[in-house]
Design a protein around this motif. Structure first.
Motif, PDB file in Angstrom:
ATOM      1  N   ALA A 195       0.821  -1.218   0.000  1.00 40.15           N
ATOM      2  CA  ALA A 195       0.000   0.000   0.000  1.00 40.15           C
ATOM      3  C   ALA A 195       0.851   1.263   0.000  1.00 40.15           C
ATOM      4  CB  ALA A 195      -0.935  -0.003   1.206  1.00 40.15           C
ATOM      5  N   ILE A 196       2.016   1.219   0.621  1.00 37.56           N
ATOM      6  CA  ILE A 196       2.911   2.389   0.622  1.00 37.56           C
ATOM      7  C   ILE A 196       3.298   2.736  -0.810  1.00 37.56           C
ATOM      8  CG2 ILE A 196       5.173   3.256   1.339  1.00 37.56           C
ATOM      9  CD1 ILE A 196       4.970   1.357   3.785  1.00 37.56           C
ATOM     10  N   LEU A 197       3.699   1.715  -1.559  1.00 35.26           N
ATOM     11  CA  LEU A 197       4.132   1.928  -2.935  1.00 35.26           C
ATOM     12  C   LEU A 197       2.948   2.236  -3.844  1.00 35.26           C
ATOM     13  CD1 LEU A 197       6.837  -0.881  -3.156  1.00 35.26           C
ATOM     14  CD2 LEU A 197       7.064   1.486  -2.390  1.00 35.26           C
ATOM     15  N   ASP A 198       1.800   1.617  -3.561  1.00 31.92           N
ATOM     16  CA  ASP A 198       0.589   1.918  -4.328  1.00 31.92           C
ATOM     17  C   ASP A 198       0.237   3.408  -4.228  1.00 31.92           C
ATOM     18  OD1 ASP A 198       0.217  -0.705  -5.133  1.00 31.92           O
ATOM     19  OD2 ASP A 198      -1.221  -1.163  -3.542  1.00 31.92           O
ATOM     20  N   ALA A 199       0.290   3.931  -3.019  1.00 32.55           N
ATOM     21  CA  ALA A 199      -0.064   5.334  -2.822  1.00 32.55           C
ATOM     22  C   ALA A 199       0.892   6.251  -3.568  1.00 32.55           C
ATOM     23  CB  ALA A 199      -0.067   5.663  -1.328  1.00 32.55           C
ATOM     24  N   PHE A 200       2.175   5.932  -3.506  1.00 30.78           N
ATOM     25  CA  PHE A 200       3.151   6.768  -4.215  1.00 30.78           C
ATOM     26  C   PHE A 200       2.927   6.692  -5.712  1.00 30.78           C
ATOM     27  CE2 PHE A 200       7.138   7.972  -6.128  1.00 30.78           C
ATOM     28  CZ  PHE A 200       7.548   9.047  -5.362  1.00 30.78           C
ATOM     29  N   ASP A 201       2.676   5.490  -6.240  1.00 28.48           N
ATOM     30  CA  ASP A 201       2.432   5.331  -7.672  1.00 28.48           C
ATOM     31  C   ASP A 201       1.186   6.092  -8.117  1.00 28.48           C
ATOM     32  OD1 ASP A 201       4.659   3.773  -8.041  1.00 28.48           O
ATOM     33  OD2 ASP A 201       3.583   1.867  -8.002  1.00 28.48           O
ATOM     34  N   ALA A 202       0.216   6.213  -7.218  1.00 31.92           N
ATOM     35  CA  ALA A 202      -1.021   6.929  -7.538  1.00 31.92           C
ATOM     36  C   ALA A 202      -0.860   8.445  -7.435  1.00 31.92           C
ATOM     37  CB  ALA A 202      -2.143   6.474  -6.609  1.00 31.92           C
ATOM     38  N   GLY A 203       0.327   8.898  -7.030  1.00 29.72           N
ATOM     39  CA  GLY A 203       0.574  10.327  -6.915  1.00 29.72           C
ATOM     40  C   GLY A 203       0.201  10.917  -5.568  1.00 29.72           C
ATOM     41  N   ASP A 204      -0.242  10.058  -4.639  1.00 29.87           N
ATOM     42  CA  ASP A 204      -0.642  10.539  -3.316  1.00 29.87           C
ATOM     43  C   ASP A 204       0.543  10.378  -2.366  1.00 29.87           C
ATOM     44  OD1 ASP A 204      -1.880  11.280  -0.992  1.00 29.87           O
ATOM     45  OD2 ASP A 204      -3.628   9.987  -1.256  1.00 29.87           O
ATOM     46  N   THR A 205       1.507  11.280  -2.502  1.00 25.66           N
ATOM     47  CA  THR A 205       2.730  11.167  -1.723  1.00 25.66           C
ATOM     48  C   THR A 205       2.486  11.393  -0.236  1.00 25.66           C
ATOM     49  OG1 THR A 205       3.263  13.477  -2.213  1.00 25.66           O
ATOM     50  CG2 THR A 205       4.199  11.802  -3.655  1.00 25.66           C
ATOM     51  N   ALA A 206       1.502  12.220   0.098  1.00 31.56           N
ATOM     52  CA  ALA A 206       1.189  12.445   1.510  1.00 31.56           C
ATOM     53  C   ALA A 206       0.668  11.155   2.146  1.00 31.56           C
ATOM     54  CB  ALA A 206       0.164  13.563   1.648  1.00 31.56           C
ATOM     55  N   ARG A 207      -0.185  10.454   1.424  1.00 29.71           N
ATOM     56  CA  ARG A 207      -0.707   9.179   1.926  1.00 29.71           C
ATOM     57  C   ARG A 207       0.411   8.151   2.043  1.00 29.71           C
ATOM     58  NH1 ARG A 207      -4.094   6.455   5.126  1.00 29.71           N
ATOM     59  NH2 ARG A 207      -4.776   4.475   4.219  1.00 29.71           N
TER      60      ARG A 207
END
Length: 309
Positions: A232-244
Motif C-alpha cells: 500500500a505504501i508503494l501503491d499510494a506513491f504510484d497513484a501520486g498521493d505522496t502524503a498518503r
C-alpha cells in the motif's frame, strides 16, 4: 511481467526498471517442530504472501536463514515455492557465500531449480578489497543464465560494495539490481544517477525514501506479516498521493522497529508473529533462538496496534 532471464541473456535488450517486480518479501524458511524443512508450509506461506500483495519473493536470504540450510534444502525450497506461485511471480534466491566457487555452484543449482534470479551478498569474514569483490561478482554473473541482484549489507558482511564498484559492475548485462542495506543515501543516489541498476530497499524504514528517488521497490522483512500494508505504501506513491504514502510509511514505523531494530533478528521476529497468527513458520535454527514469551507477546501487541491504526 518481464522475464528476468531474458534480460540477462540479451545485452542489447533494454533492462526492465523492475526486473523482479516491485513488492518483494524476504520470506522466512518454514521448518517443522523437529527442525526439518517444511515444504508444504513454504508453499502455503508463499501463496498467501502473493495473494496479499507481493509480486516477488526472495528465498534463502538472511531472513530465510541461509547460513543454516543445506544446498539441497535451498534448491528444494525454490522448486516448492515455484510450484506454489506459478510462473508469473518472480523468485530470487540467495546464493552468496564466503567462497566464490561455492557461490557459483549455488547459482547453477538455483537456475536448475527454477529461480528467476540470484541474490549475491558480498563474501563475508574475509573482507575482500574492491577489486577482488568485483571479480567475485563478475564470476558469478558469468556462471549461469540468471540475472543477479547484488546484496549490499556491510553491517553483516564487513565489506561495502562501494558506489564506484557498483557503477562498474552495472556494465555487465546480467547484473541488474541491488538489494540495499548500506544506509548510504548519497552513494545510492550516485549509482541511480549513473546506471540502470534497479534498487530495492532492503531496510523497511527506507522503502518510501528509496522509492521516491527512483528505486524499483523493496525486499521487505515486515512483508512476511503485513504484505498488503507494505504494498500500500508503494501503491499510494504510484497513484501520486505522496502524503498518503508518507503517512503509511510512518504508521508502520513501530512495527518496523519492533521487527528489525529492537534487539532480535528479523527472522526471529517474523517467525514469532507468523506462529502467533497461525501461519507456517516453525522454529529458527541454532545459533538463533526463538523469541521468548515476553518478546512474542510484545511483538503481537505492536502488530495488533498497527492493524488497528
Amino acid at each position: 511481467m518481464t522475464n528476468a532471464r531474458d534480460t540477462a541473456r540479451s545485452p542489447r535488450r533494454p533492462r526492465s526498471p523492475r526486473p523482479f517486480g516491485r513488492t518483494l518479501c524476504a520470506m522466512v524458511t518454514p521448518f517443522t517442530e523437529a527442525g526439518t524443512l517444511d515444504l508444504d508450509g513454504a508453499r502455503r506461506l508463499a501463496a498467501q504472501l502473493v495473494a496479499e500483495g507481493c509480486d516477488g519473493l526472495v528465498l534463502n536470504g538472511t531472513t530465510g536463514e541461509s547460513p543454516t540450510t543445506t544446498d539441497r534444502e535451498k534448491a528444494e525450497l525454490v522448486t516448492a515455492v515455484r510450484d506454489a506461485v506459478g510462473a508469473d511471480v518472480s523468485i530470487v534466491t540467495g546464493v552468496g557465500t564466503a567462497d566464490t566457487r561455492h557461490t557459483v555452484e549455488l547459482a547453477l543449482a538455483a537456475e536448475k531449480a527454477g529461480a528467476d534470479g540470484v541474490l549475491v551478498v558480498s563474501p563475508y569474514y574475509s573482507r575482500p578489497p574492491q577489486d577482488a569483490l568485483e571479480a567475485h561478482f563478475l564470476e558469478v554473473a558469468e556462471a549461469s543464465g540468471l540475472p543477479v541482484m547484488l546484496y549490499d549489507i556491510p553491517g553483516r558482511t564487513g565489506t561495502r560494495i562501494e558506489p564506484e564498484t557498483l557503477i562498474r559492475l552495472a556494465a555487465h548485462p546480467a547484473i541488474v539490481a541491488v538489494k540495499d542495506c548500506s544506509y548510504d543515501f548519497l552513494g545510492i543516489q550516485k549509482v541511480l544517477a549513473r546506471t540502470e541498476l534497479a534498487y530495492y530497499a532492503g531496510c523497511d524504514e527506507h522503502i518510501l525514501a528509496l522509492y521516491a528517488v527512483g528505486a524499483a521497490g523493496c525486499v521487505s522483512t515486515v512483508a512476511n506479516v503485513v504484505p498488503s500494508r507494505v504494498a500500500a505504501i508503494l501503491d499510494a506513491f504510484d497513484a501520486g498521493d505522496t502524503a498518503r504514502a508518507a503517512e503509511l510509511q510512518l504508521r508502520a514505523t513501530p512495527l518496523i522497529e519492533a521487527m528489525t531494530a529492537a534487539g532480535l533478528p528479523g527472522t526471529v521476529t517474523s517467525k514469532a508473529l507468523l506462529t502467533a497468527l497461525g501461519r507456517p513458520a516453525g522454529p529458527v535454527r541454532a545459533p538463533l533462538r526463538s523469541a521468548g514469551r515476553e518478546a512474542a507477546d510484545g511483538l503481537r501487541a505492536v502488530y495488533e496496534e498497527f492493524l488497528a491504526g
